[in-house]
Motif scaffolding. Structure first.
Motif, PDB file in Angstrom:
ATOM      1  N   GLY A 166      22.111  26.866   5.576  1.00 61.05           N
ATOM      2  CA  GLY A 166      23.475  27.224   5.990  1.00 61.05           C
ATOM      3  C   GLY A 166      24.266  27.770   4.818  1.00 61.05           C
ATOM      4  N   ALA A 180      30.482  24.665  11.524  1.00 58.90           N
ATOM      5  CA  ALA A 180      30.329  25.915  10.770  1.00 58.90           C
ATOM      6  C   ALA A 180      31.680  26.322  10.200  1.00 58.90           C
ATOM      7  CB  ALA A 180      29.823  27.010  11.691  1.00 58.90           C
ATOM      8  N   THR A 193      27.017  14.342   7.576  1.00 62.34           N
ATOM      9  CA  THR A 193      27.482  15.296   8.591  1.00 62.34           C
ATOM     10  C   THR A 193      28.887  15.800   8.249  1.00 62.34           C
ATOM     11  OG1 THR A 193      28.645  13.756  10.048  1.00 62.34           O
ATOM     12  CG2 THR A 193      26.260  13.971  10.385  1.00 62.34           C
ATOM     13  N   THR A 194      29.325  16.788   8.999  1.00 64.35           N
ATOM     14  CA  THR A 194      30.671  17.317   8.790  1.00 64.35           C
ATOM     15  C   THR A 194      31.722  16.456   9.494  1.00 64.35           C
ATOM     16  OG1 THR A 194      30.398  18.732  10.716  1.00 64.35           O
ATOM     17  CG2 THR A 194      29.842  19.701   8.578  1.00 64.35           C
ATOM     18  N   GLY A 209      26.661  15.933  16.564  1.00 64.66           N
ATOM     19  CA  GLY A 209      25.506  15.155  17.038  1.00 64.66           C
ATOM     20  C   GLY A 209      25.831  14.417  18.334  1.00 64.66           C
ATOM     21  N   VAL A 235      19.342  17.193   9.356  1.00 60.48           N
ATOM     22  CA  VAL A 235      19.506  18.463  10.064  1.00 60.48           C
ATOM     23  C   VAL A 235      20.756  18.372  10.930  1.00 60.48           C
ATOM     24  CG1 VAL A 235      17.024  18.965  10.153  1.00 60.48           C
ATOM     25  CG2 VAL A 235      18.053  17.567  11.952  1.00 60.48           C
ATOM     26  N   GLU A 285      23.260  15.449   2.738  1.00 56.59           N
ATOM     27  CA  GLU A 285      22.071  14.793   2.173  1.00 56.59           C
ATOM     28  C   GLU A 285      20.803  15.549   2.557  1.00 56.59           C
ATOM     29  OE1 GLU A 285      22.890  12.139   0.319  1.00 56.59           O
ATOM     30  OE2 GLU A 285      24.947  12.492   0.977  1.00 56.59           O
ATOM     31  N   ARG A 333      33.366  19.914   0.440  1.00 52.04           N
ATOM     32  CA  ARG A 333      32.419  19.204  -0.433  1.00 52.04           C
ATOM     33  C   ARG A 333      31.723  20.183  -1.378  1.00 52.04           C
ATOM     34  NH1 ARG A 333      28.573  16.275   3.861  1.00 52.04           N
ATOM     35  NH2 ARG A 333      28.984  18.207   4.980  1.00 52.04           N
TER      36      ARG A 333
HETATM   37  P1  IMP Z   1      26.542  18.078  11.486  1.00 48.69           P
HETATM   38  O1  IMP Z   1      26.136  19.427  11.961  1.00 48.69           O
HETATM   39  O2  IMP Z   1      28.014  17.952  11.226  1.00 48.69           O
HETATM   40  O3  IMP Z   1      26.000  16.996  12.366  1.00 48.69           O
HETATM   41  O4  IMP Z   1      25.861  17.835  10.044  1.00 48.69           O
HETATM   42  C1  IMP Z   1      24.444  17.712   9.878  1.00 48.69           C
HETATM   43  C2  IMP Z   1      24.002  18.368   8.585  1.00 48.69           C
HETATM   44  O5  IMP Z   1      24.192  19.776   8.666  1.00 48.69           O
HETATM   45  C3  IMP Z   1      24.812  17.935   7.345  1.00 48.69           C
HETATM   46  O6  IMP Z   1      23.940  17.949   6.231  1.00 48.69           O
HETATM   47  C4  IMP Z   1      25.855  19.024   7.192  1.00 48.69           C
HETATM   48  O7  IMP Z   1      26.309  19.139   5.869  1.00 48.69           O
HETATM   49  C5  IMP Z   1      25.026  20.235   7.611  1.00 48.69           C
HETATM   50  N1  IMP Z   1      25.840  21.324   8.155  1.00 48.69           N
HETATM   51  C6  IMP Z   1      26.424  21.398   9.359  1.00 48.69           C
HETATM   52  N2  IMP Z   1      27.062  22.564   9.505  1.00 48.69           N
HETATM   53  C7  IMP Z   1      26.854  23.259   8.390  1.00 48.69           C
HETATM   54  C8  IMP Z   1      27.240  24.560   7.959  1.00 48.69           C
HETATM   55  O8  IMP Z   1      27.884  25.334   8.677  1.00 48.69           O
HETATM   56  N3  IMP Z   1      26.836  24.913   6.714  1.00 48.69           N
HETATM   57  C9  IMP Z   1      26.089  24.105   5.927  1.00 48.69           C
HETATM   58  N4  IMP Z   1      25.700  22.892   6.285  1.00 48.69           N
HETATM   59  C10 IMP Z   1      26.082  22.463   7.506  1.00 48.69           C
END
Ligand code: IMP
Length: 433
Positions: free
Chosen positions: A12, A39, A129-130, A135, A239, A276, A304
């Motif tokens: 990403g 995102a 996660t963000t 999730g 992920v 992580e 971050r």
């Molecule tokens: P979640 O998508 O918020 O559940 O986060 C799960 C993982 O994906 C974490 O390691 C986040 O940092 C990463 N992540 C989610 N969205 C992005 C993005 O747009 N860019 C980079 N990492 C992301």
């Protein structure tokens, strides 16, 4: 006519926002097909810096239709504030330019709460996660407890669904996480506000996109996150909760795979990761810090600091194969301008074995060591260069080496944040077949 998917090859933050923004000029419809407000696309237009989490950055171009597809999990609070912000900046006067899928799943306050609680309750196993509820929202979708945009529009049905969900969610929040339960009345009131804004944008988006295809419109499918955050193909469990690879463009937008003419893979000239999880080429010393500072590598969504490292051919090559990538966009080349030498990871060492095939399990990911090829740096500014021939010779060699190792032509090289800071060797929208 060409329908193109542009998506991420790493973890990403590859700079997809800029590519989507650039290519939007040549298409009629831009579609987001997965992910949600996790995102964050930062787009720089003149002296304006705009961060969009849900609305495709194509909205900054007049007369383009932007679609939030069925595969997206949609946080209406984020969407409504993006609409307001864009209106203030004069970008979204015509409501017909934004279409929100009736089939997208809605992120609810309990999704965000559960995301944050779960992360803090499992400190040793946290994903980083963000905290945007991604999730838990996809979990509800898969377990058929989800609430879709079409349900949000139906006041009575929505209220029944929220009531039903709150029974379960509040039980968990109170009993397991020892948190504050949510009140039905407050949730309904908040979402009534979103309903009144969103109703003007809701559409049967698969139908709309298919109509576009029939009328030979150019369509750009915009991926979020990157290949190694893919729920099936990424570094599981570190992920995100959706499929981020190009194949999901068809499913998440509601078009046949045969409608896609070209797949553009976006990667940085180095690698970053936020949150992580394994990252074989991570640089934890001053070199990583230099990339972070020079590249402004701080999350657009959470602020971050991003973890930084060298370019990794092993992961990019596999990502290319997984998605049928036909051309690459290599972003942020200028960030490497100051290095004496630059390393490229060409293989992984796993015990006594070296391989081009990434490990299958998490243990393997953590244990594998990158094997590097060292190339000379260019020690000259590449910022803003627009012609390949004008790049310093070692920068050209670096890019050509990546092209050779990955085995796919590089269509675009980005040399700075501005739209104009771009070497366009081949416009993917001009390619077909
Ligand atoms: P979640 O998508 O918020 O559940 O986060 C799960 C993982 O994906 C974490 O390691 C986040 O940092 C990463 N992540 C989610 N969205 C992005 C993005 O747009 N860019 C980079 N990492 C992301």
């Amino acid at each position: 006519m060409a329908n193109v998917v542009a998506f991420g090859l790493q973890w990403g933050d590859e700079g997809k926002g800029k590519i989507i923004d650039l290519l939007s000029e040549f298409v009629d419809i831009i579609v987001r097909y997965q992910g949600g407000a996790n995102a964050g696309h930062t787009i720089v237009v003149g002296d304006q810096k705009i961060i969009l989490h849900l609305i495709p950055s194509g909205i900054l171009h007049p007369a383009k239709v932007c679609v939030i597809g069925n595969g997206v999990v949609l946080d209406p609070s984020v969407l409504v504030s993006e609409i307001e912000e864009l209106k203030k900046l004069g970008y979204m006067e015509d409501a017909r330019r934004l279409k929100v899928s009736a089939f997208s799943h809605v992120i609810m306050p309990y999704h965000k709460k559960m995301d944050v609680y779960r992360e803090s309750a499992t400190e040793s196993r946290k994903i980083g996660t963000t905290g945007r509820g991604i999730g838990p929202a996809y979990e509800d979708k898969a377990s058929r407890l989800g609430i879709r945009v079409v349900d949000l529009l139906d006041r009575k049905l929505f209220s029944e669904k929220v009531r039903e969900n709150l029974k379960i969610k509040n039980f968990l929040i109170k009993r397991y996480y020892k948190g504050e339960p949510l009140r039905l009345r407050e949730v309904l009131k908040e979402y009534a506000g979103y309903r009144s804004v969103l109703k003007d944008y809701v559409a049967d988006t698969p139908y709309l996109i298919q109509e576009g295809i029939r009328k030979k419109k150019n369509i750009l499918f915009e991926g979020a996150q990157g290949t190694y955050l893919d729920i099936d193909h990424g570094t599981y469990p570190y992920v995100t909760s959706s499929n981020t690879i190009a194949g999901n463009a068809a499913c998440g937008a509601g078009v046949p795979p045969t409608a896609i003419d070209y797949v553009l893979g976006v990667c940085k000239a180095y690698t970053t990761r936020v949150g992580e999880g394994p990252f074989p080429t991570e640089l934890t010393g001053p070199e990583g810090e230099l990339i972070r500072q020079k590249g402004g590598e701080f999350g657009a969504t959470t602020g971050r600091p991003r973890r930084c490292g060298w370019f990794d051919v092993v992961i990019v090559k596999r990502a290319v194969a997984l998605s049928g990538v036909r051309g690459l966009a290599v972003m942020k080349l200028d960030v490497l301008d100051e290095f004496d030498t630059v390393d490229i990871c060409i293989e992984y060492r796993m015990g006594r074995r070296v391989s081009m095939q990434p490990p299958m399990g998490l243990k393997g990911w953590v244990a594998c060591e990158p094997v590097y090829e060292r190339v000379p740096g260019w020690k000259t500014s590449t910022r803003g260069i627009t012609r390949f021939e004008d790049l310093p010779v070692n920068a050209r060699k670096y890019v050509q080496r990546i092209e050779e190792l990955v085995g796919v032509p590089i269509d675009i090289i980005s040399t700075g944040a501005e739209r104009t800071h771009t070497v366009m060797r081949r416009n993917p929208l001009a390619s077909r077949g």
